[in-house]
Design a protein around this motif. Sequence first.
Motif, PDB file in Angstrom:
ATOM      1  N   VAL A  24      15.888 -15.905 -31.056  1.00  0.00           N
ATOM      2  CA  VAL A  24      15.137 -17.077 -31.518  1.00  0.00           C
ATOM      3  C   VAL A  24      13.894 -16.633 -32.283  1.00  0.00           C
ATOM      4  O   VAL A  24      13.560 -17.195 -33.335  1.00  0.00           O
ATOM      5  CB  VAL A  24      14.740 -17.976 -30.331  1.00  0.00           C
ATOM      6  N   GLY A  25      13.202 -15.624 -31.765  1.00  0.00           N
ATOM      7  CA  GLY A  25      12.013 -15.128 -32.448  1.00  0.00           C
ATOM      8  C   GLY A  25      12.318 -14.617 -33.844  1.00  0.00           C
ATOM      9  O   GLY A  25      11.588 -14.900 -34.806  1.00  0.00           O
ATOM     10  N   LEU A  27      13.009 -17.559 -36.109  1.00  0.00           N
ATOM     11  CA  LEU A  27      11.771 -18.246 -36.487  1.00  0.00           C
ATOM     12  C   LEU A  27      11.041 -17.497 -37.595  1.00  0.00           C
ATOM     13  O   LEU A  27      10.507 -18.113 -38.535  1.00  0.00           O
ATOM     14  CB  LEU A  27      10.866 -18.383 -35.255  1.00  0.00           C
ATOM     15  N   PHE A  70      10.492 -19.558 -41.043  1.00  0.00           N
ATOM     16  CA  PHE A  70       9.151 -20.060 -41.344  1.00  0.00           C
ATOM     17  C   PHE A  70       8.251 -19.037 -42.047  1.00  0.00           C
ATOM     18  O   PHE A  70       7.299 -19.429 -42.723  1.00  0.00           O
ATOM     19  CB  PHE A  70       8.470 -20.537 -40.062  1.00  0.00           C
ATOM     20  N   LEU A 113       4.090 -19.447 -34.139  1.00  0.00           N
ATOM     21  CA  LEU A 113       5.461 -18.973 -33.930  1.00  0.00           C
ATOM     22  C   LEU A 113       5.655 -18.278 -32.578  1.00  0.00           C
ATOM     23  O   LEU A 113       6.600 -18.617 -31.843  1.00  0.00           O
ATOM     24  CB  LEU A 113       5.884 -18.055 -35.080  1.00  0.00           C
ATOM     25  N   ASN A 134       8.009 -19.761 -29.522  1.00  0.00           N
ATOM     26  CA  ASN A 134       9.117 -18.923 -29.038  1.00  0.00           C
ATOM     27  C   ASN A 134       9.020 -18.705 -27.532  1.00  0.00           C
ATOM     28  O   ASN A 134      10.028 -18.789 -26.811  1.00  0.00           O
ATOM     29  CB  ASN A 134       9.091 -17.579 -29.765  1.00  0.00           C
ATOM     30  N   THR A 176       8.435 -11.387 -26.685  1.00  0.00           N
ATOM     31  CA  THR A 176       7.771 -12.168 -27.738  1.00  0.00           C
ATOM     32  C   THR A 176       6.657 -11.368 -28.397  1.00  0.00           C
ATOM     33  O   THR A 176       6.525 -11.366 -29.629  1.00  0.00           O
ATOM     34  CB  THR A 176       7.216 -13.483 -27.145  1.00  0.00           C
TER      35      THR A 176
END
Length: 325
Positions: A146-147, A150, A154, A190, A194, A264
């Motif tokens: 997911v990170g 992103l 973005f 972000l 996340n 993260t």
Amino acid sequence: MLAFLIRRLGQSALVVALMATIVFFGVNVVGDPVDMLVAPDADQAERARVIADFGLDKPVIEQFGYFVKGALQGDLGKSFIFGEPATKLILERLPATMELAIVALLIALIFGIPLGVYAGIKPNSMGSRAIMAMSIFGFSLPTFWVGIMLIMLFAVQLGWLPATGRGDTASFLGIQSSIFTLDGLSHLALPAFNLALLKMSLVIRLSRAGTREVMQQDYIKFAKAKGLSFGHIVRVHLMKNIMIPVVTVLGLEFGSLIAFSVVTESIFAWPGMGKLLIDAILQLDRPIIVAYLMIIVVLFVTINLIVDILYSALDPRVALSEKNS
């Protein structure tokens, strides 16, 4: 109450002692930090000197004795790589990690509770089904994937937000944080989202379950019969009751936000404790690894202790059941 508190403090101290033993011996059987500290072309005398300087020539039991003695004085060792106290290095990174965890928790609450309440009030609507499907994705999708997505969307494709770093910081009431600057907030968006995604899914499911249960209670039906507006019933009667389990669970989950922010922080190059831990693992910097794990252990034990004390203060039956057991 006093006996309950003493018992809990004793249990907490025992847990910390056991975890200290497991952490120390577990870390010390992995790899040889001398290979990282000594140049490959160094002679045997130089290698022996480095080993002696860091106390690695002593038996593991003796090293553990020095560790316990130092830990009782607040000294968890000196970093092999940086040459500074490991606790000092970690505490310098703690504000960045706390900032990330707090913002992630707020995101989870701000978005998770309204979505969960809506899904509970209208369980058969398309919107509710979409929200629950989204929560399943939040539980299922790997954080690192997911990170990366992103960042790709973005930061790379749209160019709206920066991909890495903490950005500019500012001081307010003696607290240095990136949330006080626009550049810092853009860097925080972000990684915080996340990190919040999993907890948001948890809040949605807790809020939905609580809403469906509370809406069937007699006091809700009585409030409707009195002619109170639906908005008033939700704000005054519904929210007050569903927030008890949500706040309780998230109080315990806050520790995991701090402890498990490693992925993260690594993806977004966030300068927190997790990034420091990854660097320490790659360089086999044992004191930093041990100090980080011990701080996390103490953090979890403290949070659990606070929750237990609050429960015993609010509900005497908690302490009574402990006594009877």
